[in-house]
Write a protein that holds these residues in place. Structure first.
Motif, PDB file in Angstrom:
ATOM      1  N   TRP A 193     -18.248 -17.144 -76.533  1.00 35.90           N
ATOM      2  CA  TRP A 193     -19.412 -17.907 -76.568  1.00 35.90           C
ATOM      3  C   TRP A 193     -19.704 -18.608 -77.996  1.00 35.90           C
ATOM      4  CZ3 TRP A 193     -24.227 -16.181 -79.292  1.00 35.90           C
ATOM      5  CH2 TRP A 193     -24.039 -15.371 -80.390  1.00 35.90           C
ATOM      6  N   ARG A 194     -20.552 -19.560 -78.186  1.00 40.16           N
ATOM      7  CA  ARG A 194     -20.605 -20.353 -79.361  1.00 40.16           C
ATOM      8  C   ARG A 194     -21.748 -19.855 -79.987  1.00 40.16           C
ATOM      9  NH1 ARG A 194     -17.246 -24.070 -80.933  1.00 40.16           N
ATOM     10  NH2 ARG A 194     -15.615 -24.750 -79.605  1.00 40.16           N
ATOM     11  N   TRP A 195     -21.906 -19.610 -81.171  1.00 43.34           N
ATOM     12  CA  TRP A 195     -22.976 -19.182 -82.010  1.00 43.34           C
ATOM     13  C   TRP A 195     -23.281 -20.435 -83.223  1.00 43.34           C
ATOM     14  CZ3 TRP A 195     -24.165 -17.520 -87.169  1.00 43.34           C
ATOM     15  CH2 TRP A 195     -25.299 -17.187 -87.435  1.00 43.34           C
ATOM     16  N   GLN A 196     -24.150 -21.254 -83.002  1.00 43.78           N
ATOM     17  CA  GLN A 196     -24.639 -22.307 -83.971  1.00 43.78           C
ATOM     18  C   GLN A 196     -23.259 -23.366 -84.018  1.00 43.78           C
ATOM     19  OE1 GLN A 196     -27.752 -21.466 -86.445  1.00 43.78           O
ATOM     20  NE2 GLN A 196     -27.634 -21.058 -84.069  1.00 43.78           N
ATOM     21  N   GLY A 197     -22.697 -23.122 -82.889  1.00 41.57           N
ATOM     22  CA  GLY A 197     -21.518 -24.402 -82.638  1.00 41.57           C
ATOM     23  C   GLY A 197     -20.006 -23.973 -82.993  1.00 41.57           C
ATOM     24  N   PHE A 198     -20.309 -22.286 -83.311  1.00 42.07           N
ATOM     25  CA  PHE A 198     -18.938 -21.782 -83.857  1.00 42.07           C
ATOM     26  C   PHE A 198     -18.231 -20.790 -82.663  1.00 42.07           C
ATOM     27  CE2 PHE A 198     -21.102 -22.065 -87.944  1.00 42.07           C
ATOM     28  CZ  PHE A 198     -20.538 -23.340 -88.600  1.00 42.07           C
ATOM     29  N   LEU A 199     -17.085 -21.032 -82.243  1.00 42.91           N
ATOM     30  CA  LEU A 199     -16.379 -20.404 -81.375  1.00 42.91           C
ATOM     31  C   LEU A 199     -16.428 -18.889 -81.805  1.00 42.91           C
ATOM     32  CD1 LEU A 199     -15.139 -20.486 -78.566  1.00 42.91           C
ATOM     33  CD2 LEU A 199     -12.970 -20.887 -79.694  1.00 42.91           C
ATOM     34  N   CYS A 200     -16.809 -17.917 -80.792  1.00 41.07           N
ATOM     35  CA  CYS A 200     -16.692 -16.539 -80.981  1.00 41.07           C
ATOM     36  C   CYS A 200     -16.318 -15.817 -79.823  1.00 41.07           C
ATOM     37  CB  CYS A 200     -18.072 -15.977 -81.514  1.00 41.07           C
ATOM     38  SG  CYS A 200     -18.980 -16.999 -82.941  1.00 41.07           S
ATOM     39  N   ARG A 201     -15.737 -14.622 -80.062  1.00 44.10           N
ATOM     40  CA  ARG A 201     -15.011 -13.573 -78.934  1.00 44.10           C
ATOM     41  C   ARG A 201     -15.921 -12.658 -78.799  1.00 44.10           C
ATOM     42  NH1 ARG A 201      -9.611 -10.381 -78.716  1.00 44.10           N
ATOM     43  NH2 ARG A 201     -10.920  -9.153 -80.326  1.00 44.10           N
ATOM     44  N   TYR A 202     -16.056 -12.046 -77.554  1.00 38.79           N
ATOM     45  CA  TYR A 202     -16.628 -10.638 -77.370  1.00 38.79           C
ATOM     46  C   TYR A 202     -16.098  -9.937 -76.090  1.00 38.79           C
ATOM     47  CZ  TYR A 202     -19.355 -12.799 -73.495  1.00 38.79           C
ATOM     48  OH  TYR A 202     -19.836 -13.274 -72.327  1.00 38.79           O
ATOM     49  N   SER A 203     -16.225  -8.735 -75.860  1.00 37.72           N
ATOM     50  CA  SER A 203     -15.528  -7.814 -75.019  1.00 37.72           C
ATOM     51  C   SER A 203     -16.789  -7.607 -74.048  1.00 37.72           C
ATOM     52  CB  SER A 203     -14.627  -6.786 -75.293  1.00 37.72           C
ATOM     53  OG  SER A 203     -15.494  -5.668 -75.759  1.00 37.72           O
ATOM     54  N   ILE A 204     -16.568  -7.232 -72.696  1.00 38.05           N
ATOM     55  CA  ILE A 204     -17.341  -6.895 -71.677  1.00 38.05           C
ATOM     56  C   ILE A 204     -16.828  -5.722 -70.730  1.00 38.05           C
ATOM     57  CG2 ILE A 204     -17.286  -8.658 -70.226  1.00 38.05           C
ATOM     58  CD1 ILE A 204     -20.431  -8.443 -69.527  1.00 38.05           C
ATOM     59  N   SER A 205     -17.414  -4.800 -70.623  1.00 35.42           N
ATOM     60  CA  SER A 205     -17.076  -3.697 -69.680  1.00 35.42           C
ATOM     61  C   SER A 205     -17.858  -3.154 -69.070  1.00 35.42           C
ATOM     62  CB  SER A 205     -16.183  -2.705 -70.314  1.00 35.42           C
ATOM     63  OG  SER A 205     -15.567  -1.887 -69.580  1.00 35.42           O
ATOM     64  N   SER A 206     -17.765  -2.785 -67.601  1.00 29.51           N
ATOM     65  CA  SER A 206     -18.733  -2.117 -66.764  1.00 29.51           C
ATOM     66  C   SER A 206     -18.113  -0.579 -66.776  1.00 29.51           C
ATOM     67  CB  SER A 206     -18.514  -2.536 -65.272  1.00 29.51           C
ATOM     68  OG  SER A 206     -19.407  -1.720 -64.545  1.00 29.51           O
ATOM     69  N   LEU A 207     -19.304   0.193 -67.427  1.00 29.73           N
ATOM     70  CA  LEU A 207     -19.229   1.608 -67.591  1.00 29.73           C
ATOM     71  C   LEU A 207     -19.811   2.531 -66.459  1.00 29.73           C
ATOM     72  CD1 LEU A 207     -20.645   2.020 -71.494  1.00 29.73           C
ATOM     73  CD2 LEU A 207     -18.336   1.509 -70.490  1.00 29.73           C
ATOM     74  N   VAL A 208     -20.648   1.945 -65.632  1.00 31.86           N
ATOM     75  CA  VAL A 208     -20.939   2.524 -64.561  1.00 31.86           C
ATOM     76  C   VAL A 208     -21.247   1.618 -63.551  1.00 31.86           C
ATOM     77  CG1 VAL A 208     -22.749   3.897 -63.247  1.00 31.86           C
ATOM     78  CG2 VAL A 208     -22.130   4.531 -65.744  1.00 31.86           C
ATOM     79  N   GLU A 209     -20.337   1.710 -62.378  1.00 28.92           N
ATOM     80  CA  GLU A 209     -20.591   0.480 -61.346  1.00 28.92           C
ATOM     81  C   GLU A 209     -21.751   0.566 -60.629  1.00 28.92           C
ATOM     82  OE1 GLU A 209     -18.646  -1.974 -61.148  1.00 28.92           O
ATOM     83  OE2 GLU A 209     -16.610  -1.295 -62.113  1.00 28.92           O
ATOM     84  N   ALA A 210     -22.317  -0.759 -60.412  1.00 34.06           N
ATOM     85  CA  ALA A 210     -23.431  -0.535 -59.545  1.00 34.06           C
ATOM     86  C   ALA A 210     -23.541  -1.740 -58.498  1.00 34.06           C
ATOM     87  CB  ALA A 210     -24.938  -1.206 -60.323  1.00 34.06           C
ATOM     88  N   SER A 211     -24.338  -2.533 -58.106  1.00 36.55           N
ATOM     89  CA  SER A 211     -24.193  -3.464 -57.113  1.00 36.55           C
ATOM     90  C   SER A 211     -23.504  -4.858 -57.732  1.00 36.55           C
ATOM     91  CB  SER A 211     -25.542  -3.984 -56.475  1.00 36.55           C
ATOM     92  OG  SER A 211     -26.577  -4.297 -57.582  1.00 36.55           O
ATOM     93  N   SER A 212     -23.077  -4.859 -58.880  1.00 41.55           N
ATOM     94  CA  SER A 212     -22.779  -6.091 -59.603  1.00 41.55           C
ATOM     95  C   SER A 212     -21.644  -5.947 -60.321  1.00 41.55           C
ATOM     96  CB  SER A 212     -23.759  -6.882 -60.133  1.00 41.55           C
ATOM     97  OG  SER A 212     -24.275  -6.353 -61.215  1.00 41.55           O
ATOM     98  N   THR A 213     -20.951  -6.885 -60.849  1.00 41.31           N
ATOM     99  CA  THR A 213     -19.906  -6.670 -61.923  1.00 41.31           C
ATOM    100  C   THR A 213     -20.228  -7.476 -63.228  1.00 41.31           C
ATOM    101  OG1 THR A 213     -18.559  -8.442 -61.100  1.00 41.31           O
ATOM    102  CG2 THR A 213     -18.096  -6.406 -60.150  1.00 41.31           C
ATOM    103  N   PRO A 214     -19.709  -7.127 -64.294  1.00 44.79           N
ATOM    104  CA  PRO A 214     -20.136  -8.067 -65.326  1.00 44.79           C
ATOM    105  C   PRO A 214     -19.768  -9.591 -65.531  1.00 44.79           C
ATOM    106  CG  PRO A 214     -18.876  -6.040 -66.095  1.00 44.79           C
ATOM    107  CD  PRO A 214     -18.732  -6.231 -64.580  1.00 44.79           C
TER     108      PRO A 214
END
Length: 842
Positions: free
Chosen positions: A485-506
């Motif tokens: 994603w970009r914050w204030q124009g700067f390129l940044c990384r993040y991780s995302i993980s589904s801990l408990v599955e429901a009706s959708s995925t991240p």
């Protein structure tokens, strides 16, 4: 068959019917049969006439810029039927050259797509269309669209308007139909399909910003070339001609998957010579010779939409909740100091403004800061923002000696670079010209050149990581996905993980009826990947039998803070308020776009940042005494100055940094103002910092000292389980420290402003007397403490935190400074059991 073939077939059929009636009429003995035949013939004639009319109406509907979703929009201006325009514009013309502008290329200089399209038009038999599509599926993903909506809308409109004006200025207008930037509201694919029906071929010139930005789905290219479309849904007559504004072509042409893992090796391979630098393109001369015969015109707005109308397009249904007007106003001017999101008027974000800025700048930051050009674009600092107050303290009285070389200019250019009002090639050329004039030496390098190289490197490295099947430095992925994603124009990384599955995925746009987030912030020198082991253990724990009563979809997020990990490391002065503002924006832009509520936690400096975020997020715009005006001295204070979301449900601190005082300490010191109040009301002592050269060499020396000792230092911090210090951990820390800009983070350590204390942030029953409405987190807190932390008295600090007030619990862990990575199972159990016991999860 097309409409013309249908008309020809009907003419033949009607003629045949008339001939048959004349030749065989005498054989029709039954009058009723002859009447029926005449009736059918008349019906065919009527059908023929209606088809002629409907074919024009259909063409008009197909190319119309109004769809069902926006047809009732009050700012859409309806036009006459397109039939005459479309038929006359496309007659005697086989090919349409379309230049589609978007966020990332909103300029006329150094625009390869525009240059190539105009060159093709000079061949004859072609028409030109300059187009901007207001596609809400793109607009809602523009960085800042959900966090700084009004400021982002203002900047976007300013940038688009500048493109339109520059094109008109460059033309020798001798016709009543000059070349203009035209607008289409609706789906990008639908727009292109409609154009393909009017021409034999359509050449589409569109900017490819790279894998990372394309994955954010805010560019026209990302709408056209996606996993869903993969060109197959486009009319085969449409030829996509992507173009890029790379600094060098070699790294991209050599298969970016084989890019070196460190900037040091990359620099040796590609950056030793300037001979491979691509020069910026001038404005195409052909634009001044265009005539109405070269142009294709669409029905368009009578004028560009207003900021308010554009803001409504930015706020799409993709967001789980739409902010109120009060919240939107509260988010204005709450971004990074001296950017278009904070203290710089967002109306001056355009190609024309950038050009005049560079003409004014003469490699003298102090003169630039005092110049009438800069001062005319400055807006009063947000008096609610502690980050603004801290930076104002550093530059008082009107000096930049406490900032990095070129920092004021780089802050100003962060938004124009993201919107594409300026290319990195243009900035590098300008920087080299300034370097020749001022004679930068080995000991004083050009900060602008370094900034350009840094920006290109992070874009390349992100693309390389995304294109590889697995990233070398990461723990086994399990269900962990890395995004940008970009914050204030700067390129940044993040991780995302589904801990408990429901009706959708991240990854899905759809969300379950109830979603919950766990946000984890890393410490100094680390990155979000350090949480991977604990995330995996949390998933196992939450999916265990005893946790099955949890019905929510639970998602974990772990960002790389700006200046760390694989996030960009801009040459800025970093403060704790910057990281707190970054994290609060991450919560609003990324986390709350996918979940309803969250728990935030952190380790070391990340723990302190999490504590400050929890406090800031609890102070919402509905708080009594809050005002959206940035000039009202109410004393309302948060890191960014923005109101919180009120969605935080818990705070987890793992060996957190930050000052904490006992009641005895407070009694001895006596009544005093809080740090937040002293900062916001400018009552702190005069700022002092080591000279820039001393700070620079000190930071560089510290990096040289630490790099070869990473493993031994980490082993010392992991006393119980030193085997957790593996090559992945050490290599990632080393890799990140070699990125350009890492030195700026180290230098900032020598000039951090006084931090808010834990007593203030956690609403302790003792610690300060204040008259400001400052943020405090008064909800549940878990101190998951590695009791063998060699950096401090871990046991004593845990007890000091617990004594601050009710609602703070301790979970002792038999580990060191980073228990989440050293003992991930124990740390995960402590956090999950606490969330369950406190009924935070539902």
């Amino acid at each position: 068959v097309n409409a013309q073939e249908k008309q020809d077939n009907l003419r033949i059929l009607i003629s045949f019917g008339a001939m048959k009636l004349l030749s065989d009429g005498n054989s029709f003995l039954n009058l009723n049969k002859r009447i029926s035949f005449l009736y059918c013939t008349a019906l065919l004639i009527a059908l023929h006439q209606s088809l002629l009319v409907s074919s024009f109406a259909t063409a008009s509907r197909r190319i119309s810029i109004k769809d069902k979703k926006v047809a009732t929009s009050p700012f859409v201006v309806r036009h006459a039927s397109l039939s005459e325009t479309s038929t006359s514009s496309s007659s005697n013309c086989d090919t349409l050259e379309v230049v589609i502008f978007g966020v990332g290329d909103l300029r006329v200089h150094d625009h390869e797509g525009l240059t190539e399209a105009l060159s093709n038009c000079s061949l004859g038999g072609r028409k030109l269309l300059l187009l901007f599509v207001f596609d809400t599926k793109q607009l809602c993903n523009i960085p800042g669209a959900s966090r700084h909506t009004l400021d982002t809308a203002t900047m976007l409109r300013s940038a688009i308007k500048s493109v339109e004006e520059t094109i008109l200025l460059e033309q020798k207008i001798t016709t009543t139909s000059p070349c203009k930037l035209q607008y289409y509201v609706g789906d990008t694919i639908t727009c292109l399909q409609n154009l393909a029906e009017l021409f034999h071929d359509v050449n589409l010139h569109v900017c490819d910003l790279g894998e990372a930005d394309n994955s954010m789905r805010y560019t026209p290219y990302s709408s056209i070339v996606t996993k869903e479309h993969m060109f197959s849904s486009l009319d085969p007559k449409i030829k996509i001609i992507p173009w890029s504004c790379n600094l060098r072509n070699e790294p991209w042409d050599d298969d970016v998957r084989n890019l070196p893992d460190t900037y040091t090796v990359y620099k040796q391979k590609y950056c030793l010579s300037d001979s491979n630098i691509l020069q910026p393109l001038p404005i195409p001369k052909a634009i001044s010779t265009l005539t109405s015969d070269n142009l294709f015109h669409l029905p368009t707005f009578s004028e560009l939409v207003s900021v308010k109308e554009l803001a409504s397009l930015l706020l799409s249904s993709r967001m789980r909740t739409r902010p109120t007007t009060r919240e939107l106003e509260g988010d204005r001017q709450t971004g990074l100091f001296s950017t278009h999101w904070g203290t710089i008027n967002p109306q001056f974000c355009s190609e024309q403004d950038v050009q005049s800025c560079l003409e004014e700048y003469n490699n003298d930051d102090e003169e630039f800061l005092k110049s009438s050009w800069y001062q005319s674009r400055v807006i009063t600092s947000n008096q609610r923002s502690l980050e603004h107050a801290a930076l104002n303290r550093m530059i008082m009285p009107s000096t930049t000696k406490n900032l990095l070389d070129g920092e004021i200019l780089l802050r100003y250019l962060s938004a124009p670079l993201m919107f594409g009002c300026l290319s990195i090639r243009q900035l590098r050329k300008f920087a080299l010209n300034e370097k020749k004039k001022t004679g930068f030496s080995f000991f004083r390098r050009s900060p602008l050149v370094d900034a350009v190289e840094s920006r290109e490197w992070h874009r390349l490295f992100a693309a390389s990581c995304m294109m590889k099947d697995a990233v070398k430095y990461h723990y086994k992925k399990e269900n962990i996905t890395y995004k940008y994603w970009r914050w204030q124009g700067f390129l940044c990384r993040y991780s995302i993980s589904s801990l408990v599955e429901a009706s959708s995925t991240p990854d899905s746009q759809e969300t379950s009826s109830s979603s919950f987030g766990v946000v984890l912030l890393h410490g100094f020198g680390a990155n979000g990947a350090q949480w991977e082991k604990m995330i995996v253990e949390m998933s196992k724990k939450l999916n265990a039998v005893e946790m099955k009563k949890i019905s929510s979809n639970i998602v974990a997020f772990a960002p790389d803070l700006l200046g760390f990990g694989q996030s960009e490391k801009p040459f800025l002065t970093y403060t704790q308020y910057l990281w707190e503002s970054y994290s609060s924006a991450f919560l609003k832009e990324i986390v709350l776009d996918q979940v309803d509520q969250y728990v935030i936690g952190g380790n070391s400096i990340g723990g302190y940042t999490a504590m400050a975020c929890a406090a800031d997020e609890s102070l919402t715009s509905s708080h009594e005494g809050w005002s959206p005006s940035i000039n009202v001295e109410t004393g309302f204070a948060t890191a960014s100055g923005a109101p919180g979301s009120g969605r935080c449900r818990g705070l987890v601190l793992l060996n957190t940094a930050g000052k904490v005082f006992t009641k005895e300490d407070v009694d001895i010191a006596g009544p005093t103002l809080s740090v937040a109040e002293m900062t916001s009301k400018r009552k702190l002592p005069e700022f002092s910092a080591p000279p820039a050269l001393v700070a620079s060499w000190g930071g560089q020396g510290l990096l040289w000292y630490l790099r070869p000792r990473i493993q031994s230092i980490c082993v010392n911090l992991y006393p119980t389980n030193p085997s957790a210090v593996d090559d992945n951990l050490c290599n990632s820390i080393l890799r990140d420290s070699l990125d350009p800009g890492a030195l700026a983070v180290m230098i900032s350590g020598s000039k951090l402003p006084p931090p808010r204390t834990a007593n203030e942030l956690l609403g302790a029953s003792f610690g300060s007397i204040n008259t400001v409405i400052e943020s405090k987190w008064t909800g549940p807190v878990l101190i998951a403490q590695g009791m063998k932390d060699p950096l401090n008295d871990a046991v004593g600090r845990a007890n000091m935190f617990q004594a601050l007030r009710e609602g703070i619990e301790i979970a002792p862990l038999d580990g060191g400074h980073c228990p989440h990575d050293e003992l991930p199972g124990e740390a995960a159990s402590a956090v999950c059991d606490w969330m369950s016991r406190k009924k935070i999860l539902v």
